[in-house]
Design a protein around this motif. Structure first.
Motif: not given
Length: 301
Positions: A196-203, A208-210
């Motif tokens: 639930a607290k995963a960053p928005d880019f994780a999905r 570049h952001r991972k």
């Protein structure tokens, strides 16, 4: 260029076909050397693993493209080179979560989402398939971290900087420690403990952001209903000027079935070097560092 077919859950043979067709336009410039990257086998080998029956069709599809490309290149000398061999995996190792559970990872929270604060972390890992570079800021805890990683299931080796020198991989940007996965295991970049607290880019597909490689980007979230319609709607909103995340990627690392990075255990799982020029063919294993010289021999000898 069909970008969505090059990487992500829609990756397919289409991008490989496009690259092969585009390569023919280089002939007008009479090149001395053409380097052509055909990515297709990467996709399904990582999705399904090399032992899955669906790989047979992937091989046939690539063979058709490659056969036509080789014919178009004749009478030039042709090399077919794979970057690596992919082996079956079934054990994701969440190396950053392990470091976090031992108080080594620093996190900052933004709008309820957790972001890795690498600069403030005592140690963090950059994961790449079956290899992970572990950067240790707190040198006083180096031996402790090495011992922690050595005792972690799914990690076969931990190379200190002296062992990296012995292996010839002591690059200035290498981590203080380099972790190598056990057979059948691979490293995720995941650092959060609660999805639930995963960053928005994780999905999303966001290389570049991972802070590490994410092969789960090859999958659509199986929990979504009508995912393709969701993708189409998101792309339409973007064209209309709205900011919208294409959050269709799952957070289930167990979906991945193929990976690479370990030294191949046998010739069956090793990469290949094929050549149309018999006089320059070699038998047995080729050191990766010798591939450049072999290519230059094909060009100039």
């Amino acid at each position: 260029f069909p970008l969505f077919e090059f990487w992500g859950p829609m990756a397919s043979i289409e991008s490989t076909q496009w690259i092969s067709s585009a390569a023919s336009f280089l002939d007008a410039h009479d090149p001395t050397l053409k380097l052509i990257y055909l990515p297709h086998l990467d996709y399904d080998l990582q999705r399904f693993g090399p032992d899955d029956s669906r790989i047979d069709q992937s091989l046939r599809d690539l063979d058709q493209v490659l056969g036509a490309l080789i014919e178009a290149c004749e009478p030039a000398r042709v090399i077919v080179l794979s970057e690596y061999g992919i082996e079956p995996v079934n054990q994701p190792v969440h190396i950053n979560r392990i470091l976090r559970q031992h108080g080594l990872i620093s996190i900052r929270e933004e709008l309820g989402r957790e972001l890795l604060d690498a600069g403030a972390s005592r140690a963090f890992a950059v994961a790449d398939h079956q290899i992970a570079h572990v950067y240790v800021k707190d040198q006083a805890r180096l031996e402790e971290i090495e011992s922690l990683l050595r005792s972690t299931p799914g990690i076969e080796q931990v190379l200190t900087q002296s062992r990296q020198r012995e292996a010839g991989i002591d690059h200035p940007r290498s981590g203080e420690l380099v972790a190598i996965a056990s057979p059948g295991a691979w490293f995720t970049y995941y650092y959060w403990l609660d999805d639930a607290k995963a960053p928005d880019f994780a999905r999303t597909v966001d290389i570049h952001r991972k802070p590490g490689y994410d092969p789960v980007e090859l999958f659509l979230n199986p929990e979504l209903t009508m995912p393709k319609a969701r993708i189409a709607w998101t792309l339409l909103k973007r064209k209309l000027g709205f900011a919208s995340l294409l959050n269709v990627i799952p957070l289930d690392a167990s979906l991945v079935r193929g990976s690479h990075g370990r030294t191949p255990a046998d010739d069956e799982s090793a990469p290949v070097f094929l050549t149309s020029h018999a006089a320059l063919a070699q038998t047995g294993r080729i050191d990766p560092a010798d591939v450049c010289d072999l290519i230059l021999q094909h060009v100039f000898e």
